[in-house]
Design a protein around this motif. Structure first.
Motif, mmCIF file in Angstrom:
data_model
loop_
_atom_site.group_PDB
_atom_site.id
_atom_site.type_symbol
_atom_site.label_atom_id
_atom_site.label_comp_id
_atom_site.label_asym_id
_atom_site.label_seq_id
_atom_site.Cartn_x
_atom_site.Cartn_y
_atom_site.Cartn_z
ATOM 1 N N PRO A 34 -2.382 3.297 0.403
ATOM 2 C CA PRO A 34 -1.383 2.445 -0.244
ATOM 3 C C PRO A 34 -0.295 1.963 0.711
ATOM 4 O O PRO A 34 0.221 0.849 0.564
ATOM 5 N N MET A 35 0.074 2.780 1.691
ATOM 6 C CA MET A 35 1.092 2.365 2.667
ATOM 7 C C MET A 35 0.638 1.114 3.413
ATOM 8 O O MET A 35 1.417 0.162 3.594
ATOM 9 N N LEU A 36 -0.619 1.096 3.856
ATOM 10 C CA LEU A 36 -1.149 -0.071 4.547
ATOM 11 C C LEU A 36 -1.083 -1.313 3.661
ATOM 12 O O LEU A 36 -0.680 -2.396 4.113
ATOM 13 N N VAL A 37 -1.476 -1.162 2.404
ATOM 14 C CA VAL A 37 -1.471 -2.295 1.481
ATOM 15 C C VAL A 37 -0.054 -2.791 1.235
ATOM 16 O O VAL A 37 0.230 -3.998 1.293
ATOM 17 N N GLU A 38 0.870 -1.877 0.983
ATOM 18 C CA GLU A 38 2.234 -2.276 0.639
ATOM 19 C C GLU A 38 2.969 -2.915 1.816
ATOM 20 O O GLU A 38 3.846 -3.759 1.620
#
Length: 356
Positions: free
Chosen positions: A143-147
């Motif tokens: 999720p960090m990469l996506v956000e």
């Protein structure tokens, strides 16, 4: 009186069992231990920074860290380096694996010869090493990469609830950690941004800097209207940014994000190619891997649930292996995962605060 003594004994036993042996009894000194520190590939900013951190703390701890690697990221090369470490008679190996399974047999051979094996950054099978020093769980990093991509898309006026076109670019599917972030990131996208469209399966550049640029250009040629490229690899990310620069593209034209040390991305930030990217303190990660390798080689024993005080760093907790791989088993002792305490998103506003 006898009852009081009995209660004291029972209470002491309970405290020992709850707190953990490693935090109660005296520890064996790690001074003089020799650790082979093996990256996926030499010359990469991430692994050079990890080695710098390991060397910095090793001097304070009184251990020797031998930086042993090759200029290409391949199973064959890593097997050869592991053999070199075995032949050199090191006390322990701390390795970032290029493949989740292919090194298992050779690392088990090292263990049979009394060499402690610890992994960091990228793992092997849990029975082929003792501890894994991990940057975080897939549920944190995917999720960090996506956000990071979402924030950059918003900044250039893209509707993130619309049909955003995206693709992943990283080293290879056999690298367990990177692939787990991709899987978790895809699940997160389907849940939070169901209208996004993956224009292709992930692209792989095998941690080769030149190939990362070539693959990056191929992505841009095949998908000229792409909105977002996620590079969960410290070779793919600068390579993708270089590819964009070669095409005359900036962060206003396309969003690129991923994981890489600040030292490998500052030029691309200054060129206006990228708005934000992330990582963790890889110098600290390298140091922790070497400390635990030496710690176990000195005869100390740890268990999942223990808290170990690291000189110059502080307390870290050991958690079960299933924190990384659901269903993975944890041996009764000297088995588990050490999670780094935090991760960082770098932007023009804060990147000068980090020197790795």
């Amino acid at each position: 009186m006898k009852k009081s003594v009995f209660r004291f004994i029972v209470l002491t036993v309970l405290i020992v069992s709850l707190v953990g042996v490693s935090t109660v009894f005296a520890e064996n000194s790690i001074k003089g231990k020799v650790v082979a520190f093996i990256p996926k590939v030499t010359g990469n900013s991430f692994f050079e920074a990890a080695n710098a951190g390991a060397q910095k703390y090793a001097e304070k701890w009184g251990i020797t860290v031998k930086y042993m690697g090759s200029a290409t990221a391949s199973v064959t090369d890593q097997l050869e380096v592991i053999q070199q470490a075995i032949d050199a008679g090191v006390d322990a190996i701390a390795i970032s694996s290029v493949d989740a399974k292919a090194l298992d047999e050779k690392l088990k051979e090292a263990q049979e010869q009394g060499i402690v094996v610890v992994t960091w950054d990228s793992d092997v099978s849990s029975d082929a090493r003792s501890l894994m020093v991990s940057q975080g769980t897939a549920s944190q990093l995917g999720p960090m990469l996506v956000e990071m991509g979402v924030e950059s898309l918003k900044e250039r006026g893209v509707d993130v609830n619309g049909p955003v076109k995206y693709v992943w670019h990283y080293s290879q599917a056999a690298v367990a950690d990177q692939n787990s972030w991709y899987v978790a990131g895809e699940a997160y996208i389907k849940e939070k941004y169901p209208n996004w469209v993956a224009v292709a399966d992930p692209y792989y550049s095998e941690q080769d800097p030149q190939k990362a640029v070539a693959i990056g250009e191929a992505i841009l040629d095949a998908h000229p209207d792409i909105d977002l490229i996620i590079c969960n690899d410290s070779t793919a990310l600068p390579g993708q940014c270089t590819a964009a620069e070669n095409k005359g593209l900036t962060k206003d034209d396309i969003t690129i994000t991923g994981f890489c040390p600040p030292s490998g991305m500052t030029a691309h930030l200054q060129a206006g190619t990228i708005a934000r990217w992330g990582l963790w303190d890889c110098g600290l990660q390298g140091a922790l891997a070497c400390y635990f390798a030496a710690y176990l080689a000195a005869g100390n024993v740890v268990h999942a649930g223990d808290t170990v005080n690291i000189p110059e760093i502080g307390d870290v907790e050991i958690v079960p292996n299933d924190a990384l791989v659901p269903g993975d088993k944890t041996a009764p002792e000297n088995s588990g995962v050490v999670l780094l305490p935090e991760r960082v998103v770098f932007t023009a506003e804060n990147v000068a605060n980090y020197n790795f």
